[in-house]
Enzyme design. Structure first.
Site, short mmCIF file in Angstrom:
data_model
loop_
_atom_site.label_atom_id
_atom_site.label_comp_id
_atom_site.label_asym_id
_atom_site.label_seq_id
_atom_site.Cartn_x
_atom_site.Cartn_y
_atom_site.Cartn_z
CE LYS A 1 -1.79 2.69 2.96
NZ LYS A 1 -1.56 3.93 2.20
CB SER B 1 4.75 9.16 11.44
OG SER B 1 3.45 8.61 11.50
CD GLU C 1 10.52 12.31 11.37
OE1 GLU C 1 9.40 11.90 11.72
OE2 GLU C 1 11.32 11.62 10.74
P1 NAD Z 1 2.55 8.25 7.95
O1 NAD Z 1 2.81 7.39 9.13
O2 NAD Z 1 1.53 9.30 8.07
O3 NAD Z 1 2.15 7.38 6.67
C1 NAD Z 1 2.97 6.33 6.19
C2 NAD Z 1 2.09 5.32 5.46
O4 NAD Z 1 1.20 4.74 6.39
C3 NAD Z 1 1.23 5.90 4.35
O5 NAD Z 1 1.13 4.94 3.29
C4 NAD Z 1 -0.13 6.06 5.02
O6 NAD Z 1 -1.21 6.02 4.10
C5 NAD Z 1 -0.14 4.84 5.93
N1 NAD Z 1 -1.01 4.93 7.10
C6 NAD Z 1 -1.36 6.03 7.81
N2 NAD Z 1 -2.20 5.68 8.82
C7 NAD Z 1 -2.37 4.34 8.75
C8 NAD Z 1 -3.12 3.40 9.51
N3 NAD Z 1 -3.86 3.77 10.56
N4 NAD Z 1 -3.07 2.11 9.16
C9 NAD Z 1 -2.31 1.71 8.12
N5 NAD Z 1 -1.60 2.55 7.35
C10 NAD Z 1 -1.61 3.86 7.66
O7 NAD Z 1 3.98 8.86 7.59
P2 NAD Z 1 4.31 9.95 6.48
O8 NAD Z 1 4.11 11.28 7.07
O9 NAD Z 1 3.63 9.62 5.21
O10 NAD Z 1 5.86 9.66 6.26
C11 NAD Z 1 6.83 10.32 6.92
C12 NAD Z 1 7.31 9.51 8.10
O11 NAD Z 1 7.92 8.29 7.65
C13 NAD Z 1 8.38 10.23 8.88
O12 NAD Z 1 8.17 10.08 10.27
C14 NAD Z 1 9.66 9.53 8.45
O13 NAD Z 1 10.70 9.64 9.37
C15 NAD Z 1 9.19 8.13 8.29
N6 NAD Z 1 10.12 7.38 7.43
C16 NAD Z 1 10.91 6.42 7.99
C17 NAD Z 1 11.83 5.72 7.22
C18 NAD Z 1 12.72 4.67 7.83
O14 NAD Z 1 13.29 3.89 7.08
N7 NAD Z 1 12.88 4.62 9.14
C19 NAD Z 1 11.92 5.98 5.86
C20 NAD Z 1 11.10 6.96 5.29
C21 NAD Z 1 10.19 7.65 6.11
#
Ligand code: NAD
Length: 487
Positions: free
Chosen positions: A175, A229, A381
Site C-alpha cells: 500500500k 511516522s 521531526e
Molecule cells: P505516515 O505514518 O503518516 O504514513 C505512512 C504510510 O502509512 C502511508 O502509506 C499512510 O497512508 C499509511 N497509514 C497512515 N495511517 C495508517 C493506519 N492507521 N493504518 C495503516 N496505514 C496507515 O507517515 P508519512 O508522514 O507519510 O511519512 C513520513 C514519516 O515516515 C516520517 O516520520 C519519516 O521519518 C518516516 N520514514 C521512515 C523511514 C525509515 O526507514 N525509518 C523511511 C522513510 C520515512
C-alpha cells in the site's frame, strides 16, 4: 522521456483494476495535473490479499530459489530499461530534484540485485544432536505480507520491502501513500512483464486510516512491514495484534550530525549540508540536529549557512536543481509552523525561514542557530529543509545530547580522531553511525532504528530472516523407537 498524464488502476492479481474512487494527483512543484489514480476499497484489499494467498499456494510456491533469483535480476534489468520514465514520474509526483531521484532509481536496481544474489544464502542447518537424533531446519516464506510505505521515497521504500519479501518467496500486498502511488504501480506492471507470477505482487493505493488499517488487520495477512511516522507505527502495532501478525517498523528520526573541532571542516560542512537538505529534508535519516563543538560553533554556523544559501532550489526536472519542493502546501505550512515555534522558543533564524512565493510547495533551506536540545525544533521531526545547530562543550556532552531524543535512527560523526569516532559509535543509541561519511543506505548494510525509530532491519542479509519462518524437523535415527512411558 516525457511522462504523459494517464489514469492508473490498482495493480491486483497481475493486471490493472478499476476502483470506485479515482483521484487527481497534482505535481507539488507546480500544481499541475500529473495523473489520476484509483484508490482501493476494503473489497479491493480483500481481492488483493486473496490473489496473494492464491499465488502462495500456486505457481509461486513451486518456484525454486534459482528461478526467483532470475526473476528479481530481470526486474532489476526492467528498472534499468525504464529508468528515465521512473525517475521523471517520481520527481514529478514527489516534487523531488531529479538528480537525487536518479540515484534512488539506481539504488532500487542494486537492491533487487542484492537480494536476487542473497537468495542463495537462504538455507536451513542440520545438527545430529546426540547419538539418535538428527535435527534439520527448513526455511519457509512467512506468507502474505502487507507492506505500507510513505510518500517521501515511494520507489525506494517499496523496493526495500519488496526485494527481500520476494526473495524469501512471500507474496505481497503493497500500500503506497495515496498521493504517491505511481512508481509502485509501474513496478507492479514491470514485475508482470518479466514473468513474476500473477498475485505475487499487488499494489493497492489508498488512505491510511481506512485502506491501510483494513489491510493491517486483515485475518489472512501474516506479516506487516511498515515505514512511516512513529505515531502511525504505534497504531500499526495495535492493529496487527488481532489476529497476531509478525511486524517490522521503520519509523521517524531526529538524527544528530556531530562535528568536533578536530574535524576537517572543509569536508564536514558540505557533507553536513547535504545530510539535511537532500530530499528537502523529507528523509527519516535527515541529520536535522547538527551538534557543533563550542570552539568552532560560530565559524561553523556562518560557513554552513553560506553553503546552504548557495543550494539550487527549483524545478525538480531541471538537472541542476539540488532541492525540489515539499510534498504539499499543507506540509509546507506545517514546516513553517515549526520554524515559527523555534523563533518563539529563542532560536535564531540565520538562513531562510520564510515560505517561497509563487506556485509550488517550496521552502528554502533554513538554518536555526542558538538552539538548545530541549526546544521543540530539536526534539520533533520537522521533515523539511530546516536544520537546528546546537553547541556542545566536550565529547561526554556530545553523546548526552545525541542520546537526548526519543528517536535513534542514524548519527554522523565528524572528527580527526579515529579512536574518538569509535567511542561515539559505541556511545550513541542509534541503528547506524557514519564516521566522516554522510551517506546512509546501501544494499547489504542493515538499516533501522533504536528506540522510537522502530525495530527490524532493512537492506541487510538479516532482513531475509524477517520474511522467513524456521521450521525444525527432528528425526529419530536410533535403532530402537522412543517409548518414554515404557508401554
Ligand atoms: P505516515 O505514518 O503518516 O504514513 C505512512 C504510510 O502509512 C502511508 O502509506 C499512510 O497512508 C499509511 N497509514 C497512515 N495511517 C495508517 C493506519 N492507521 N493504518 C495503516 N496505514 C496507515 O507517515 P508519512 O508522514 O507519510 O511519512 C513520513 C514519516 O515516515 C516520517 O516520520 C519519516 O521519518 C518516516 N520514514 C521512515 C523511514 C525509515 O526507514 N525509518 C523511511 C522513510 C520515512
Amino acid at each position: 522521456m516525457a511522462v504523459a498524464t494517464r489514469e492508473y488502476g490498482m495493480w491486483i492479481d497481475g493486471e490493472f483494476a478499476q476502483a470506485g474512487e479515482v483521484r487527481d494527483l497534482r505535481e507539488p512543484a507546480s500544481g499541475e495535473l500529473l495523473a489520476r489514480a484509483a484508490m482501493a476499497s476494503k473489497e479491493d484489499v480483500d481481492r488483493a490479499v486473496s490473489a496473494a494467498r492464491a499465488a502462495l499456494s500456486g505457481a509461486w510456491a513451486k518456484t525454486p530459489a534459482t528461478e526467483r533469483s532470475r526473476l528479481l535480476h530481470a526486474l532489476a534489468d526492467a528498472i534499468v530499461a525504464n529508468r528515465r520514465e521512473l525517475a521523471e514520474l517520481e520527481a514529478r509526483n514527489v516534487g523531488k530534484a531529479i538528480s537525487s531521484v536518479k540515484l534512488e532509481v539506481n539504488q532500487a536496481v542494486d537492491n533487487f540485485r542484492f537480494y536476487a544474489s542473497a537468495i542463495g544464502s537462504i538455507a536451513g542447518r542440520s545438527n545430529p544432536i546426540g547419538g539418535s537424533l538428527l535435527f534439520y531446519s527448513l526455511k519457509e516464506p512467512v506468507g502474505v505480507c502487507a507492506q505500507i510505505v510513505p510518500w517521501n521515497y515511494p520507489l525506494t521504500m517499496a523496493t526495500w520491502k519488496l526485494a527481500p519479501a520476494l526473495a524469501a518467496g512471500c507474496a505481497v500486498v503493497l500500500k503506497p501513500d495515496p498521493a504517491t502511488p505511481l512508481t509502485a504501480l509501474r513496478l507492479g506492471e514491470l514485475a508482470a512483464e518479466v514473468g513474476i507470477p500473477q498475485g505475487v505482487l499487488n499494489v493497492v493505493p489508498g488512505d491510511g486510516p481506512t485502506t491501510g488499517s483494513y489491510l493491517v488487520s486483515h485475518p489472512d495477512v501474516d506479516k506487516v512491514a511498515f515505514t512511516g511516522s512513529t505515531r502511525t507505527g504505534a497504531e500499526i502495532m495495535r492493529l496487527a495484534a488481532s489476529p497476531l501478525k509478525r511486524i517490522t517498523l521503520e519509523l521517524g528520526g531526529k538524527s544528530p550530525n556531530i562535528v568536533f573541532a578536530d574535524a576537517n571542516l572543509d569536508d564536514a560542512i558540505p557533507s553536513s549540508v547535504w545530510s539535511i537538505y537532500y530530499a528537502a529534508g523529507q528523509s527519516c535519516e535527515a541529520r536535522s540536529r547538527v551538534l557543533v563543538e563550542s570552539s568552532v560553533y560560530d565559524d561553523f554556523v556562518s560557513r554552513f549557512a553560506d553553503a546552504a544559501g548557495r543550494l539550487k532550489v527549483g524545478d525538480p526536472l531541471d538537472a541542476e536543481t539540488q532541492v525540489g519542493s515539499l510534498i504539499s502546501e499543507n506540509h509546507r505550512q506545517k514546516v513553517h509552523r515549526f520554524v515559527e515555534q523555534g523563533r518563539d522558543e529563542g532560536a535564531e533564524v540565520v538562513l531562510g525561514g520564510e515560505p517561497g512565493n509563487g506556485d509550488g510547495a517550496f521552502y528554502p533551506p533554513t538554518v536555526l542557530a542558538k538552539v538548545e536540545n530541549r526546544m521543540t525544533v530539536a526534539q520533533e521531526e520537522i521533515f523539511g529543509p530546516v536544520v537546528t545547530v546546537i553547541p556542545f562543550a566536550d565529547e561526554k556532552e556530545a553523546i548526552a545530547i545525541a542520546n537526548d531524543s526519543k528517536y535513534g535512527l542514524y548519527a554522523t560523526v565528524w572528527t580527526g580522531g579515529a579512536a574518538r569516532g569509535h567511542r561515539l559509535a559505541s556511545g550513541i543509541k542509534a541503528g547506524s553511525i557514519g564516521i566522516n561519511m554522510p551517506y546512509t543506505a546501501f544494499p547489504g548494510i542493515p538499516f533501522g532504528g533504536y528506540k522510537q525509530s522502530g525495530f527490524g532491519r532493512e537492506l541487510g542479509i538479516e532482513t531475509l530472516e524477517l520474511y522467513l519462518e524456521t521450521k525444525s524437523v527432528l528425526v529419530s535415527t536410533g535403532a530402537r523407537a522412543y517409548n518414554p512411558f515404557a508401554l
